[in-house]
Motif scaffolding. Structure first.
Motif, PDB file in Angstrom:
ATOM      1  N   GLY A  19       0.796  -1.224   0.000  1.00 30.23           N
ATOM      2  CA  GLY A  19       0.000   0.000   0.000  1.00 30.23           C
ATOM      3  C   GLY A  19       0.827   1.272   0.000  1.00 30.23           C
ATOM      4  O   GLY A  19       0.309   2.354  -0.241  1.00 30.23           O
ATOM      5  N   LEU A  20       2.116   1.164   0.284  1.00 34.32           N
ATOM      6  CA  LEU A  20       3.006   2.318   0.177  1.00 34.32           C
ATOM      7  C   LEU A  20       3.221   2.655  -1.292  1.00 34.32           C
ATOM      8  O   LEU A  20       2.981   1.830  -2.173  1.00 34.32           O
ATOM      9  N   THR A  21       3.664   3.868  -1.573  1.00 40.70           N
ATOM     10  CA  THR A  21       4.095   4.155  -2.926  1.00 40.70           C
ATOM     11  C   THR A  21       5.399   3.415  -3.190  1.00 40.70           C
ATOM     12  O   THR A  21       6.100   2.997  -2.251  1.00 40.70           O
ATOM     13  N   VAL A  22       5.733   3.262  -4.463  1.00 44.27           N
ATOM     14  CA  VAL A  22       6.991   2.596  -4.805  1.00 44.27           C
ATOM     15  C   VAL A  22       8.172   3.316  -4.170  1.00 44.27           C
ATOM     16  O   VAL A  22       9.081   2.690  -3.605  1.00 44.27           O
ATOM     17  N   ASN A  23       8.153   4.645  -4.237  1.00 50.26           N
ATOM     18  CA  ASN A  23       9.261   5.415  -3.661  1.00 50.26           C
ATOM     19  C   ASN A  23       9.344   5.235  -2.157  1.00 50.26           C
ATOM     20  O   ASN A  23      10.443   5.095  -1.596  1.00 50.26           O
ATOM     21  N   GLU A  24       8.198   5.232  -1.487  1.00 44.29           N
ATOM     22  CA  GLU A  24       8.196   5.031  -0.033  1.00 44.29           C
ATOM     23  C   GLU A  24       8.732   3.646   0.318  1.00 44.29           C
ATOM     24  O   GLU A  24       9.495   3.493   1.273  1.00 44.29           O
ATOM     25  N   PHE A  25       8.322   2.648  -0.467  1.00 47.24           N
ATOM     26  CA  PHE A  25       8.780   1.291  -0.169  1.00 47.24           C
ATOM     27  C   PHE A  25      10.279   1.163  -0.409  1.00 47.24           C
ATOM     28  O   PHE A  25      10.987   0.506   0.369  1.00 47.24           O
ATOM     29  N   LYS A  26      10.783   1.779  -1.453  1.00 45.99           N
ATOM     30  CA  LYS A  26      12.211   1.700  -1.743  1.00 45.99           C
ATOM     31  C   LYS A  26      13.034   2.349  -0.635  1.00 45.99           C
ATOM     32  O   LYS A  26      14.166   1.922  -0.353  1.00 45.99           O
ATOM     33  N   GLU A  27      12.474   3.357   0.004  1.00 51.99           N
ATOM     34  CA  GLU A  27      13.179   4.019   1.102  1.00 51.99           C
ATOM     35  C   GLU A  27      13.357   3.097   2.300  1.00 51.99           C
ATOM     36  O   GLU A  27      14.218   3.342   3.148  1.00 51.99           O
ATOM     37  N   THR A  28      12.553   2.032   2.397  1.00 48.54           N
ATOM     38  CA  THR A  28      12.711   1.090   3.510  1.00 48.54           C
ATOM     39  C   THR A  28      13.910   0.178   3.307  1.00 48.54           C
ATOM     40  O   THR A  28      14.299  -0.549   4.225  1.00 48.54           O
ATOM     41  N   GLY A  29      14.471   0.184   2.093  1.00 47.69           N
ATOM     42  CA  GLY A  29      15.619  -0.672   1.806  1.00 47.69           C
ATOM     43  C   GLY A  29      15.259  -2.112   1.517  1.00 47.69           C
ATOM     44  O   GLY A  29      16.143  -2.977   1.464  1.00 47.69           O
ATOM     45  N   SER A  30      13.974  -2.386   1.297  1.00 45.98           N
ATOM     46  CA  SER A  30      13.531  -3.772   1.105  1.00 45.98           C
ATOM     47  C   SER A  30      13.275  -4.124  -0.349  1.00 45.98           C
ATOM     48  O   SER A  30      12.829  -5.237  -0.637  1.00 45.98           O
ATOM     49  N   TRP A  31      13.500  -3.187  -1.249  1.00 41.93           N
ATOM     50  CA  TRP A  31      13.225  -3.459  -2.663  1.00 41.93           C
ATOM     51  C   TRP A  31      14.217  -4.484  -3.200  1.00 41.93           C
ATOM     52  O   TRP A  31      15.403  -4.434  -2.911  1.00 41.93           O
ATOM     53  N   SER A  32      13.700  -5.420  -3.994  1.00 44.68           N
ATOM     54  CA  SER A  32      14.549  -6.497  -4.506  1.00 44.68           C
ATOM     55  C   SER A  32      14.194  -6.792  -5.955  1.00 44.68           C
ATOM     56  O   SER A  32      13.259  -6.207  -6.520  1.00 44.68           O
TER      57      SER A  32
END
Length: 647
Positions: free
Chosen positions: A401-414
């Motif tokens: 439910g986060l934006t892509v940018n918000e999710f990437k800021e969590t460091g969990s993007w793979s």
């Protein structure tokens, strides 16, 4: 009375499809408005129906239709800059479309469960009505701040809505539309009291009207779960509270229907503190998962008395769709505290990529196909419009439910997130192509695809991309990929594509999805408006201009299609996706913590790499499913033996 699948549903290729689409044997001849998860076959064409467009209350759209790009324009960026588009005005036009529909319903069919906008008549499914259209529309009116209309609806619910009816209703449809509508109205009126405010004195009768009605309805629905396995029967008599097997399909329940009541029942349990609703709905997930289907993909029929799938037909269209939707949404609803549902979603999505994703010819659109005869059978390159829920659901699963940018800021993007989001984007383009390929700019109920021979499958390493944009030339090559058969040309104003566009816009921020949603809305206005103030209607053929109206309006037009369009053109801080989940009828519920009362009452059996339960998995104890079934069978046998002789 029993809810019936619309008559004359055609065969769609599978040998068993004629069984699933039979009428549900109603002795009283009454029909339910089109099932959300079932394709509908149109009645014969109505002749000489005049097509007058953009008259009366919808003249407000005419200037916009001339000013902005048409719906056959390419998907290249609009020459207008984003700042030049008045999204608030577009949102207001969606509200006006709702009002046009609602005012016609109030004038010609108030209180009735069905509305026929061309003939301007209404009909009840049971004596006195069930509030079908009214309850399904409550939360849309709240979000649109339509206080006057909401008050009228609330007054009807308070004085006229009574669920003590000696009729059987479809368990799934009643849960997602009626129970879901009441629960969502309770949530929004409680958490957003400044939206369509209606003053009700604290402590006065009716203060918790929506919740009281929801609890009464849910108590009646519980009888549907009293099968030998706990899988709900297809129908329930609201007065006797007795579950009733499907009148077709050998008594089987559809998989989607059985596994798409969980969000509603769990939220009601959280509101009331009564764990029974939770436990009944949750048990279904255990029974289904314990069967151990390969790669997380389930056939579309299940026997409620023995807990086994009836055939091998696997698809994410009708009767399969919302099972997958509710896996990830159950995980999100309880604030990611039930990882079992995330595991099941991940397994199923992997199975989809392995067995169902192929590509069209020659333009390489991504197709989410079917396996009518099981995973080892042939592939059918067919997509119900219902399948178009999937792009948005995949995107929701990627970021929570986060934006892509918000999710990437969590460091969990793979890499896995990249691949899943790419799949969502390509499927979204396929679904939009189903609209753009027709003369009306509206999608058919079902679309087939020309594909590569042999099929190029994603699991084999193919990662083909569709064209960057839709060439507007009527002879463009990409149009050859889409095949619409004569029985499938109708459009019911379904929500699935605009639903996914809403998610894709919110999550990616890509303006293209917002613009596509506007194109679809324009097409609805151009081709589905009923002359002389009748509102909107389904249409018989997306290939004909002028379109011929069906004289039918489904409640999901108000509950979902217009709601998702309204939210797409509005601000993202209204119902932020990280705070809510929408049920499969578009009704928003809050996310919540499990707390002390609730827990995941089951765990998955160990599986091999294909999802099959391992042979050395722990045997079930005396309290297991088989024992319960055996006990019930023994009790029934004893009862038969002791039955007195008839003289």
């Amino acid at each position: 009375m029993s809810f019936a699948v619309p008559r004359n549903v055609p065969a769609f290729g599978a040998s068993q499809r004629h069984l699933e689409d039979r009428v549900w044997g109603s002795n009283r001849g009454m029909e339910l408005p089109t099932y959300k998860d079932k394709p509908f076959y149109p009645k014969s064409r109505r002749s000489n129906m005049l097509r007058k467009r953009l008259l009366g209350p919808l003249l407000f759209v005419a200037a916009t239709l001339m000013y902005y790009m048409g719906f056959f324009a390419s998907s290249k960026p609009s020459p207008l800059s984003p700042s030049a588009i008045n999204w608030k005005d577009r949102q207001d036009q969606v509200r006006d479309a709702f009002l046009l529909t609602w005012n016609a319903y109030e004038k010609y069919a108030w209180g009735h469960d069905e509305f026929h906008p061309v003939s301007k008549t209404g009909r009840d499914m049971v004596d006195g009505g069930l509030g079908w259209i009214i309850v399904d529309s409550l939360d849309t009116m709240i979000l649109m701040n339509l206080t006057t209309q909401l008050k009228h609806a609330r007054d009807w619910i308070s004085t006229s809505l009574d669920y003590d009816k000696d009729h059987d209703v479809n368990t799934f449809e009643t849960t997602i539309r009626m129970l879901g509508g009441l629960l969502s109205a309770h949530y929004l009126s409680t958490e957003l009291p400044h939206y369509a405010p209606i003053h009700v004195a604290k402590g006065s009768p009716g203060e918790d009207l929506y919740l009281e009605k929801a609890s009464d309805l849910a108590d009646r629905l519980l009888g549907a779960y009293e099968s030998m396995t706990g899988i709900p029967y297809a129908s329930i008599n609201l007065k006797t509270r007795k579950g009733i097997k499907s009148h077709a399909d050998g008594g089987a329940s559809s998989t989607a229907e059985a596994t798409t009541t969980q969000l509603e029942m769990k939220y009601l349990s959280k509101l009331t503190g009564e764990t029974l609703y939770w436990e009944k709905a949750e048990r279904v997930m255990k029974v289904v998962d314990d069967i151990g289907q390969k790669d997380g993909l389930l056939p579309i029929f299940i026997d409620p008395d023995v807990g086994r799938f009836r055939d091998g037909n696997i698809r994410l269209g009708s009767r399969g769709d919302s099972y997958y939707e509710y896996l990830i949404k159950q995980y999100l609803q309880t604030s990611q505290q039930e990882p079992v549902y995330r595991e099941m979603w991940d397994e199923a999505l992997t199975g989809v990529r392995k067995h169902l994703i192929t590509y069209s010819y020659p333009s390489n659109f991504t197709v989410l196909a079917e396996r009518p005869n099981g995973l080892d059978g042939s592939l059918s390159p067919k997509m119900d419009h219902l399948v178009c829920f999937m792009p948005g659901t995949i995107a929701l699963a990627v970021t929570g439910g986060l934006t892509v940018n918000e999710f990437k800021e969590t460091g969990s993007w793979s890499k896995g997130q990249d691949e899943a989001m790419d799949l969502a984007k390509e499927l979204m383009k396929t679904c939009m192509g189903m609209y753009k390929v027709t003369p009306t700019g509206l999608a058919a109920e079902i679309t087939y695809f020309r594909t590569w021979e042999p099929h190029k499958m994603a699991w084999e390493g193919w990662n083909l991309k569709s064209p960057e944009y839709f060439d507007p030339d009527r002879n463009a090559a990409w149009r050859d990929d889409f095949v619409i058969k004569p029985n499938d040309v109708h459009n019911l104003l379904r929500p699935e594509t605009v639903e996914s566009l809403f998610y894709m816009w919110r999550i990616t921020g890509d303006l293209e999805y917002r613009n596509w949603a506007w194109e679809i809305f324009q097409a609805f206005v151009e081709h589905a408006v009923v002359p002389d103030g009748g509102g909107f209607s389904s249409i018989n053929s997306v290939k004909l201009i002028p379109a011929r109206l069906k004289d039918n309006l489904e409640s999901f037009w108000l509950a979902e299609t217009l709601k998702y369009l309204f939210l797409t053109f509005g601000e993202a801080d209204v119902l932020p996706l990280q705070d809510v989940v929408f049920n499969t009828e578009g009704h928003p519920f809050p996310r919540f913590e499990l707390g002390k009362l609730f827990k995941t009452g089951w765990s998955r059996k160990p599986r091999d790499e294909y999802g099959h339960i391992k042979p050395d998995a722990p045997k079930r104890s005396n309290t297991n499913l088989e024992a319960v079934i055996d006990d019930k069978v023994k009790i029934q046998s004893v009862a038969v033996e002791k039955k007195p002789e008839q003289h």
